[in-house]
Design a protein around this motif. Structure first.
Motif, PDB file in Angstrom:
ATOM      1  N   ASN A 132      -5.435  -4.738   9.422  1.00  0.00           N
ATOM      2  CA  ASN A 132      -6.189  -5.013   8.190  1.00  0.00           C
ATOM      3  C   ASN A 132      -7.172  -3.907   7.849  1.00  0.00           C
ATOM      4  O   ASN A 132      -8.259  -4.164   7.352  1.00  0.00           O
ATOM      5  CB  ASN A 132      -7.003  -6.317   8.337  1.00  0.00           C
ATOM      6  CG  ASN A 132      -6.139  -7.501   8.001  1.00  0.00           C
ATOM      7  OD1 ASN A 132      -5.434  -7.476   7.000  1.00  0.00           O
ATOM      8  ND2 ASN A 132      -6.196  -8.512   8.852  1.00  0.00           N
ATOM      9  N   GLU A 133      -6.791  -2.685   8.112  1.00  0.00           N
ATOM     10  CA  GLU A 133      -7.700  -1.560   7.893  1.00  0.00           C
ATOM     11  C   GLU A 133      -7.366  -0.772   6.625  1.00  0.00           C
ATOM     12  O   GLU A 133      -8.004   0.230   6.336  1.00  0.00           O
ATOM     13  CB  GLU A 133      -7.675  -0.612   9.097  1.00  0.00           C
ATOM     14  CG  GLU A 133      -8.318  -1.159  10.350  1.00  0.00           C
ATOM     15  CD  GLU A 133      -9.841  -1.009  10.351  1.00  0.00           C
ATOM     16  OE1 GLU A 133     -10.404  -0.586   9.319  1.00  0.00           O
ATOM     17  OE2 GLU A 133     -10.443  -1.337  11.381  1.00  0.00           O
ATOM     18  N   SER A 180      -5.370  -1.187  -1.576  1.00  0.00           N
ATOM     19  CA  SER A 180      -4.301  -2.104  -1.992  1.00  0.00           C
ATOM     20  C   SER A 180      -4.162  -2.101  -3.503  1.00  0.00           C
ATOM     21  O   SER A 180      -5.076  -1.781  -4.236  1.00  0.00           O
ATOM     22  CB  SER A 180      -4.610  -3.512  -1.499  1.00  0.00           C
ATOM     23  OG  SER A 180      -5.624  -4.076  -2.284  1.00  0.00           O
ATOM     24  N   ASP A 224      -7.387  -0.199   2.681  1.00  0.00           N
ATOM     25  CA  ASP A 224      -8.207  -0.742   1.612  1.00  0.00           C
ATOM     26  C   ASP A 224      -7.800  -0.244   0.231  1.00  0.00           C
ATOM     27  O   ASP A 224      -8.414  -0.585  -0.768  1.00  0.00           O
ATOM     28  CB  ASP A 224      -9.688  -0.441   1.858  1.00  0.00           C
ATOM     29  CG  ASP A 224      -9.884   0.977   2.315  1.00  0.00           C
ATOM     30  OD1 ASP A 224     -10.823   1.230   3.066  1.00  0.00           O
ATOM     31  OD2 ASP A 224      -9.066   1.844   1.935  1.00  0.00           O
ATOM     32  N   HIS A 229       0.872  -1.178   0.000  1.00  0.00           N
ATOM     33  CA  HIS A 229       0.000   0.000   0.000  1.00  0.00           C
ATOM     34  C   HIS A 229       0.905   1.222   0.000  1.00  0.00           C
ATOM     35  O   HIS A 229       1.956   1.195   0.635  1.00  0.00           O
ATOM     36  CB  HIS A 229      -0.848   0.076   1.270  1.00  0.00           C
ATOM     37  CG  HIS A 229      -1.704  -1.105   1.515  1.00  0.00           C
ATOM     38  ND1 HIS A 229      -2.972  -1.223   1.019  1.00  0.00           N
ATOM     39  CD2 HIS A 229      -1.468  -2.234   2.224  1.00  0.00           C
ATOM     40  CE1 HIS A 229      -3.487  -2.373   1.413  1.00  0.00           C
ATOM     41  NE2 HIS A 229      -2.594  -3.004   2.151  1.00  0.00           N
TER      42      HIS A 229
END
Lengths: 422, 422
Positions: A416-417, A421, A419, A385
């Motif tokens: 896992n926050e 990616s 988004d 990211h």
């Protein structure tokens, strides 16, 4: 609730040549213990104004705590002022000198003779052990008022305060109850937070909310005072819970937690290791990670690649990438972070590259521009990211904010926050 | 000489939740400009005590400077107190709001509506431009006294003070002359310095000497005041020259110089480049080197090798060396520094390895033990030096002291002052 005044002593403070971090530390500790800090004040190394300030402080509060002016040199005159104000003489204490001599001996240094001054205390004083230095703390009492003189060296003052003084105050005063909650946030500026919070938050009577901005983010502090511990705890839990629900992942922790301690705990929890690749921050990310004792459990190494050459050699960034997109670009940040992951064998890597200022900017890339990237593998697949930030014009603040932004970005990855990616 | 009081505002200051660095900065700047700082004081975000403090300050000094409480949120009430104390109403200033909107637009963010508060100023106020934030400085006058309210965010306060306020004071007051010299030292503790200095130094009347210890070393500050600039400059030059001669290479610089700026200047002078290999400092050395704008001219990279594995992989330290002597040893420090020199192609390299604490110590190697090494080539020959240090028990202070010791060791190498070559 007993009231207190904190006095910091030294020409260097009044003239501003030293930053006084002592009074805030003392205020925090004693107000958490239920003492009301009414005044802070500062005075220079001159006898008459110091005596005058000690006298007026003793007349307006129950407890006076001073720091500074207890060293062995000629400009240290706090004890002289105490002798005058309390009308007592100085008495020599052999056990104090022995203690100082032993500490020097342990370091393999002969004690400079000037330290003999440190064994002189005003008559009737209680002395507070200083296990880090030669100046002991001094406690004097008169007419129900207390004056405590502590050394100005922060580590020494802190140790005496925590280990000797707070327990003594707890015995001595019948202290009011205080409840306090800190909700620490990162990634949202003060005015955005205020728009989300200020008109809606349920604040029971007697509970106060303050916004405390830092380069790491904004701390939200709730404080309630009262005589009944259960009642003030109930009163404060309602807005605390509301803030956490309302702000979600923007909240990274509470009192005593830092971005680096939270990230460290998440890495430990995941049994994961970390490497960093730093350009603009130039070691500030790894230095902060290692602030946390025990960081060696998860932190492996940092590639501080300040030059283009070192980005190529140490991280395998392609010279074509540097030429085409520049060192400050999404592409370079991603190659840096992938290189760090691969070369270190770590489970997570984080990278930053930016323009700290004052030089280095151009029309397309202003001072304050930073790219942050994170990489890790999940289910055998490499995930990366990258995110662009635009900070301000101050070199040091830009580097501190980039460091905090990188730690926060890593935190969100660990949760896992993220988004966005690719 | 006009007298001043500096007031810092905020519950977070009185309760100690923020460290107040503003008052020392302001004190330093205005006392260097010839204004006598008589008091520092602090008060919380409550209207009545703030009004009371503003009134008493205006009665006892010529100039009052406040910081804090100018933000857009509900807990910021400095303007309310000013309105009461000066008996004036708030007036809306369209040009201030436009300026704030433009700054948000430049960052690609819509201005939160709450910032409209920032365009309200007490009637008759002079406003001081804030090019870093939304809170302008406010200057009010009455009966020959001046009160200036500045925002609490340090970068904003500093910019307004330097760019707007100091020039205004220079025009306004007929300021006394002050001469000041800072002699900055590293490598000798305060009591050792005092033994060398205090009984011998020639101090002319009116010149004061203070010892200001930091983790970087001890600053010696000389101050002289008077009406005649030539006379006080003459008076201060004598002890300044004496200190420099007496202390020799222990002195690394003067006012505004840091170990990292001095090292940077020496590297530039020698057209030499630098790499670092950091274990205990974990990036603090490189972070400090990069504090200096333009460090990219001489600083290439840092190998932050926290794990044993990374010392082997990134620097070529032998696993045999780690096994036999341990990561914290002269041998490892020397292999680290040689590895950094070789892998980076730099002209100079510096390395540190130590035990920061609280864990990691054993009977032979206490917390606080640090090995520092430097490497460079001279006349085609590789030169290395290593030195052992024994600091204290505090993790953060140990790391700061190791960082300063490494920078000082590098400085001595650059000056050809190291003689323990092997």
């Amino acid at each position: 609730m007993p009231s207190a005044e904190i006095i910091t002593i030294g020409d260097e403070i009044v003239s501003g040549h030293s930053v006084d971090t002592n009074s805030s530390f003392i205020a925090r500790k004693i107000s958490s213990a239920g003492i009301e800090v009414k005044y802070h004040s500062s005075v220079g190394d001159s006898l008459a104004p110091m005596e005058e300030l000690f006298r007026s402080a003793l007349s307006r509060v129950d407890l006076v705590i001073t720091t500074g002016g207890l060293g062995p040199t000629d400009d240290d005159i706090t004890k002289k002022a105490l002798v005058k104000v309390f009308g007592r003489k100085l008495i020599y204490h052999d056990e104090i000198l022995k203690d100082i001599e032993e500490r020097y001996a342990a370091r393999g240094i002969t004690m400079p003779a000037i330290n003999q001054n440190q064994a002189l205390l005003p008559e009737g004083a209680t002395f507070l052990k200083n296990r880090l230095g030669s100046a002991v703390g001094i406690l004097l009492e008169r007419d129900g008022k207390i004056l405590v003189a502590l050394p100005g060296v922060p580590a020494e003052m802190k140790t005496i305060l925590k280990e000797e003084l707070i327990p003594l105050f707890n015995n001595r005063f019948d202290l009011l109850q205080i409840a306090e909650r800190i909700v620490r946030t990162s990634g949202m500026v003060e005015s955005e937070l205020a728009e989300k919070i200020s008109s809606e938050i349920p604040l029971p009577d007697g509970v106060k909310l303050a916004y405390l901005p830092h380069t790491s983010g904004v701390d939200l502090r709730l404080v309630a005072r009262g005589e009944n511990a259960d009642m003030i705890n109930d009163a404060i839990e309602q807005p605390e819970g509301w803030l956490k629900r309302k702000l979600g992942k923007v909240v990274y922790g509470g009192k005593g937690e830092t971005l680096e301690s939270v990230v460290g705990a998440l890495l430990k929890e995941n049994k994961a290791t970390l490497a960093t690749a730093e350009s603009m921050s130039a070691g500030m990310i790894s230095a902060r990670i290692v602030n946390v004792p025990g960081a060696s459990e998860y932190f492996l190494q940092s590639f501080v690649t300040y030059s283009d050459r070192s980005k190529i050699d140490a991280l395998g960034v392609k010279s074509k990438t540097l030429k085409k997109f520049g060192a400050v670009s999404k592409e370079t940040a991603l190659e840096m972070v992938k290189g760090a992951l691969e070369k270190s064998g770590a489970d997570y890597a984080i990278a930053d590259t930016g323009i700290a200022g004052p030089a280095g900017a151009n029309d397309e890339k202003p001072v304050g521009l930073v790219w942050i990237a994170v990489a890790y593998s999940r289910d055998g697949e490499l995930i990366t990211h990258a995110k662009k930030f635009l900070f301000g014009t101050d070199r040091r603040i830009n580097r501190e904010r980039a460091t905090s932004a990188a730690l926060n970005f890593l935190r969100l990855a660990l949760l896992n926050e993220l988004d966005d990616s690719k």
